[in-house]
Design a protein around this motif. Structure first.
Motif, PDB file in Angstrom:
ATOM      1  N   PHE A 180      60.805  19.811  25.871  1.00  0.00           N
ATOM      2  CA  PHE A 180      60.092  20.673  26.677  1.00  0.00           C
ATOM      3  C   PHE A 180      58.466  20.495  26.419  1.00  0.00           C
ATOM      4  CE2 PHE A 180      64.133  23.133  25.983  1.00  0.00           C
ATOM      5  CZ  PHE A 180      64.628  22.813  27.304  1.00  0.00           C
ATOM      6  N   ARG A 181      57.905  19.281  26.924  1.00  0.00           N
ATOM      7  CA  ARG A 181      56.677  18.980  26.908  1.00  0.00           C
ATOM      8  C   ARG A 181      56.024  19.081  28.205  1.00  0.00           C
ATOM      9  NH1 ARG A 181      53.428  16.735  22.862  1.00  0.00           N
ATOM     10  NH2 ARG A 181      51.873  15.414  23.643  1.00  0.00           N
ATOM     11  N   PHE A 182      54.994  19.631  28.203  1.00  0.00           N
ATOM     12  CA  PHE A 182      54.310  20.100  29.528  1.00  0.00           C
ATOM     13  C   PHE A 182      53.013  19.426  29.838  1.00  0.00           C
ATOM     14  CE2 PHE A 182      56.337  23.733  27.468  1.00  0.00           C
ATOM     15  CZ  PHE A 182      57.265  24.079  28.113  1.00  0.00           C
ATOM     16  N   ILE A 213      68.243  23.797  23.913  1.00  0.00           N
ATOM     17  CA  ILE A 213      68.378  22.994  25.149  1.00  0.00           C
ATOM     18  C   ILE A 213      69.733  24.176  26.014  1.00  0.00           C
ATOM     19  CG2 ILE A 213      68.986  21.041  26.449  1.00  0.00           C
ATOM     20  CD1 ILE A 213      68.070  19.689  24.139  1.00  0.00           C
ATOM     21  N   LEU A 214      70.691  24.311  25.565  1.00  0.00           N
ATOM     22  CA  LEU A 214      71.980  24.843  25.889  1.00  0.00           C
ATOM     23  C   LEU A 214      71.781  26.187  25.785  1.00  0.00           C
ATOM     24  CD1 LEU A 214      74.342  21.831  25.693  1.00  0.00           C
ATOM     25  CD2 LEU A 214      72.695  22.499  27.623  1.00  0.00           C
ATOM     26  N   TYR A 215      72.397  26.675  24.518  1.00  0.00           N
ATOM     27  CA  TYR A 215      72.473  28.004  24.132  1.00  0.00           C
ATOM     28  C   TYR A 215      72.993  27.999  22.792  1.00  0.00           C
ATOM     29  CZ  TYR A 215      77.637  27.552  25.006  1.00  0.00           C
ATOM     30  OH  TYR A 215      78.944  27.206  24.848  1.00  0.00           O
ATOM     31  N   PRO A 216      72.307  28.941  21.984  1.00  0.00           N
ATOM     32  CA  PRO A 216      72.407  29.199  20.726  1.00  0.00           C
ATOM     33  C   PRO A 216      73.875  29.285  20.102  1.00  0.00           C
ATOM     34  CG  PRO A 216      70.701  30.512  21.406  1.00  0.00           C
ATOM     35  CD  PRO A 216      71.428  30.041  22.434  1.00  0.00           C
ATOM     36  N   SER A 217      74.612  29.962  20.782  1.00  0.00           N
ATOM     37  CA  SER A 217      76.005  30.401  20.086  1.00  0.00           C
ATOM     38  C   SER A 217      76.983  29.224  20.315  1.00  0.00           C
ATOM     39  CB  SER A 217      76.804  31.479  20.875  1.00  0.00           C
ATOM     40  OG  SER A 217      76.886  31.238  22.106  1.00  0.00           O
ATOM     41  N   LEU A 218      76.727  27.957  20.938  1.00  0.00           N
ATOM     42  CA  LEU A 218      77.212  27.033  20.774  1.00  0.00           C
ATOM     43  C   LEU A 218      77.666  26.164  19.659  1.00  0.00           C
ATOM     44  CD1 LEU A 218      78.865  24.830  22.874  1.00  0.00           C
ATOM     45  CD2 LEU A 218      76.539  23.649  23.101  1.00  0.00           C
ATOM     46  N   ARG A 219      76.644  26.577  18.753  1.00  0.00           N
ATOM     47  CA  ARG A 219      76.551  25.969  17.403  1.00  0.00           C
ATOM     48  C   ARG A 219      76.947  24.369  17.239  1.00  0.00           C
ATOM     49  NH1 ARG A 219      73.199  27.675  16.291  1.00  0.00           N
ATOM     50  NH2 ARG A 219      73.375  27.298  13.991  1.00  0.00           N
ATOM     51  N   SER A 255      69.812  16.577  34.097  1.00  0.00           N
ATOM     52  CA  SER A 255      69.456  17.357  35.130  1.00  0.00           C
ATOM     53  C   SER A 255      69.106  19.034  34.672  1.00  0.00           C
ATOM     54  CB  SER A 255      70.334  17.304  36.127  1.00  0.00           C
ATOM     55  OG  SER A 255      71.530  17.993  35.746  1.00  0.00           O
ATOM     56  N   HIS A 256      69.819  19.635  33.802  1.00  0.00           N
ATOM     57  CA  HIS A 256      69.569  20.610  33.179  1.00  0.00           C
ATOM     58  C   HIS A 256      68.108  20.724  32.236  1.00  0.00           C
ATOM     59  CE1 HIS A 256      70.054  24.708  31.698  1.00  0.00           C
ATOM     60  NE2 HIS A 256      70.136  24.372  30.365  1.00  0.00           N
ATOM     61  N   ILE A 257      67.967  19.577  31.651  1.00  0.00           N
ATOM     62  CA  ILE A 257      66.732  19.698  30.871  1.00  0.00           C
ATOM     63  C   ILE A 257      65.364  19.486  31.889  1.00  0.00           C
ATOM     64  CG2 ILE A 257      65.219  17.966  29.627  1.00  0.00           C
ATOM     65  CD1 ILE A 257      67.567  17.449  27.936  1.00  0.00           C
ATOM     66  N   PRO A 275      49.899  25.451  23.385  1.00  0.00           N
ATOM     67  CA  PRO A 275      50.437  24.136  22.996  1.00  0.00           C
ATOM     68  C   PRO A 275      50.761  23.334  24.211  1.00  0.00           C
ATOM     69  CG  PRO A 275      52.140  25.475  22.725  1.00  0.00           C
ATOM     70  CD  PRO A 275      50.792  26.380  23.301  1.00  0.00           C
ATOM     71  N   ASP A 276      51.012  21.715  23.857  1.00  0.00           N
ATOM     72  CA  ASP A 276      51.425  20.953  24.707  1.00  0.00           C
ATOM     73  C   ASP A 276      52.871  20.953  25.130  1.00  0.00           C
ATOM     74  OD1 ASP A 276      48.917  19.840  24.914  1.00  0.00           O
ATOM     75  OD2 ASP A 276      49.156  18.415  23.405  1.00  0.00           O
ATOM     76  N   ALA A 277      53.460  21.561  23.969  1.00  0.00           N
ATOM     77  CA  ALA A 277      55.009  21.651  24.127  1.00  0.00           C
ATOM     78  C   ALA A 277      55.705  22.837  23.506  1.00  0.00           C
ATOM     79  CB  ALA A 277      55.756  20.260  23.471  1.00  0.00           C
ATOM     80  N   GLY A 278      56.932  23.081  23.580  1.00  0.00           N
ATOM     81  CA  GLY A 278      57.551  24.404  22.929  1.00  0.00           C
ATOM     82  C   GLY A 278      57.575  25.715  23.784  1.00  0.00           C
ATOM     83  N   LEU A 279      58.323  26.528  23.103  1.00  0.00           N
ATOM     84  CA  LEU A 279      58.599  27.778  23.738  1.00  0.00           C
ATOM     85  C   LEU A 279      57.723  28.966  23.354  1.00  0.00           C
ATOM     86  CD1 LEU A 279      62.290  27.272  24.141  1.00  0.00           C
ATOM     87  CD2 LEU A 279      60.490  26.370  25.606  1.00  0.00           C
ATOM     88  N   HIS A 280      56.941  28.721  22.644  1.00  0.00           N
ATOM     89  CA  HIS A 280      55.978  29.896  22.360  1.00  0.00           C
ATOM     90  C   HIS A 280      54.519  29.665  22.171  1.00  0.00           C
ATOM     91  CE1 HIS A 280      56.053  27.937  18.297  1.00  0.00           C
ATOM     92  NE2 HIS A 280      54.879  28.508  18.088  1.00  0.00           N
TER      93      HIS A 280
END
Length: 493
Positions: A308-310, A336-342, A386-388, A419-424
């Motif tokens: 997730f780079r923008f 990318i998908l979901y945390p509980s997938l582990r 495609s999801h990414i 920032p250039d990337a990331g989720l925060h």
């Protein structure tokens, strides 16, 4: 036994034989029986007394027999057993004086975990309760393509059936390892083959496996400061001596202190430094690999959120520059998908693969075989990429909205650092003494941005908060920021 007290109700859904079984069992548990009182009436006599069929009585008796409450003597009848099942299931009451409770003597490794959470703090997971919290680094889980995932899951179960219910490979599903290796080579610039991939239960387990494989208790691990809290906890738990290393605009500062010990592992987040957000320069990457080679150290590359780079395409990973087998690369599906997938993975130098598999086998044998097989199909059939792509566009839109709304509503109190990337984001306070008040206001309105200081070991930085933006809709982001701005205005004015 007071059979005359039994009451059977024909108007309820519970069958008569089940009612009879339950009431006899309860009477047995609460009663006391001698040889002369332990014989039950015949099924014919009891059926006549209760006004029910003999079959109903026999069904109740059969269940009591099967569960160990009754025994039969040929030619003599049915009796209560000498020791009821509850005798073995109930702990005996102590007859001695109660002992004085003393605190448990915990191991040093537990005391070495830098985690102040307690009690119910662990119940809701890292993300906390549902709602708009703006906690950093959460993904938009409501956008995950569940229908596609469940369809693929059904297909792999239909094809492989009970095979997926067996104990699985400690190395990981072969198809999944092949798909991950291809993805890393094609889209992350890695150099590897499937036999270098070890499937893990996420980045934290990858960290633990690496620490146990390479670091003896007391040996040094370099870690970015500020840096990833869970890495500090894992390496501390493993008994490592944590050496915080400062961060500059090029990434981790490499120069060894004059009296410092050489590290066994150097933990870095080069694609997107967590939490400050800078990208490690090519010169610093080359210098870091050279340092690791010269000092017999290994680099643990946590490549979180690199997809997730923008501001341009994702940058190649550090592992792709390594010609000496010094980089351990780790990725996870949590963001990318979901945390509980582990599910995550290690890309290990060849000399470390087998030791790491042995450690994984000791820890928990393997990850869920069904999930691994489903993820392999998700990758190979193109749904992963495609999801990414779709999520990168969604997060980019939410990122732009957050920047606009935050600067408009809160620009007088914060300096936002996109920032250039990331989720925060990191938001630096203009009023350096306002942090305690702002944290109280956030708690009152249900927001949970994290203070930058919570990621620091020795680093002393100006006060700042880290805000997440990816997990919430545009309307939720607007409302949360508006509420924060309004609450701060009323408190600070």
């Amino acid at each position: 036994m007071a059979f005359e007290m039994i009451r059977l109700d024909r108007t309820v859904a519970e069958p008569l034989h089940q009612q009879l079984y339950r009431q006899i069992r309860d009477e047995l548990i609460s009663g006391s029986f001698s040889d002369s009182s332990s014989r039950l009436p015949s099924s014919r006599a009891l059926a006549a007394d209760l006004g029910i069929s003999r079959l109903t009585v026999n069904l109740a008796f059969e269940k009591l027999h099967a569960e160990g409450y009754l025994r039969s003597r040929v030619g003599s009848g049915t009796f209560v057993v000498n020791l009821l099942p509850e005798t073995f299931l109930s702990a005996r009451r102590a007859t001695a004086e109660p002992q004085i409770e003393r605190p448990a003597r915990l191991s040093n490794r537990v005391r070495n975990i830098p985690d102040k959470r307690a009690g119910k703090d662990f119940d809701l997971g890292i993300a906390g309760a549902p709602g708009v919290s703006l906690i950093p680094a959460l993904a938009a889980l409501d956008e995950f393509p569940l229908e596609i995932w469940e369809r693929l899951r059904t297909q792999v179960l239909a094809k492989k059936g009970a095979h997926l219910l067996q104990y699985a490979s400690s190395r990981g599903d072969a198809d999944l390892r092949k798909a991950i290796a291809a993805y890393l080579c094609d889209f992350r610039g890695a150099r590897c083959h499937p036999d270098q991939i070890v499937i893990t239960a996420g980045t934290q387990q990858a960290l633990m496996i690496s620490a146990l494989a390479l670091v003896n208790p007391g040996e040094a691990v370099w870690i970015e400061d500020p840096g990833f809290q869970q890495a500090r906890r894992v390496f501390g738990f493993a008994g490592s001596t944590l050496i915080p290393r400062p961060i500059d605009q090029e990434g981790i500062v490499i120069a060894r202190p004059s009296k410092g010990r050489s590290p066994k592992i150097i933990f870095v987040t080069p694609s997107h430094q967590f939490p400050l957000g800078m990208t490690m320069t090519l010169e610093r990457r080359i210098a870091l690999i050279s340092y690791a080679r010269a000092h017999d150290a290994f680099i643990f590359e946590d490549d979180h959120s690199s997809e997730f780079r923008f501001t341009g395409p994702p940058l190649p990973c550090l592992q792709g520059l390594d010609n000496s087998g010094r980089v351990i690369y780790a990725g996870t599906m949590s963001k990318i998908l979901y945390p509980s997938l582990r599910l995550g993975y290690l890309l290990a130098p060849e000399q470390l693969v087998e030791p790491m598999i042995k450690i994984r086998a000791v820890m928990d044998q393997h990850s869920c075989a069904i999930d691994q097989a489903t993820l392999a199909r998700f990758l190979t059939e193109g749904f992963f990429l495609s999801h990414i792509k779709r999520m990168r566009q969604l997060y980019s839109d939410r990122r732009e909205l957050f920047i606009e709304q935050f600067n408009q509503l809160l620009g007088d109190r914060f300096i936002l650092q996109p920032p250039d990337a990331g989720l925060h984001f990191v938001a630096w306070l203009r009023g350096k003494t306002d942090l305690p008040l702002i944290m109280r206001v956030c708690a009152e309105i249900g927001l949970r941005p994290m203070p930058l200081s919570s990621f620091c070991m020795k680093a002393e930085l100006d006060p700042a908060l880290t805000f997440g933006f990816a997990a919430w809709s545009s309307a939720q982001i607007r409302e949360a920021l508006r509420k924060l701005a309004s609450s701060l205005n009323s408190k600070l004015h």
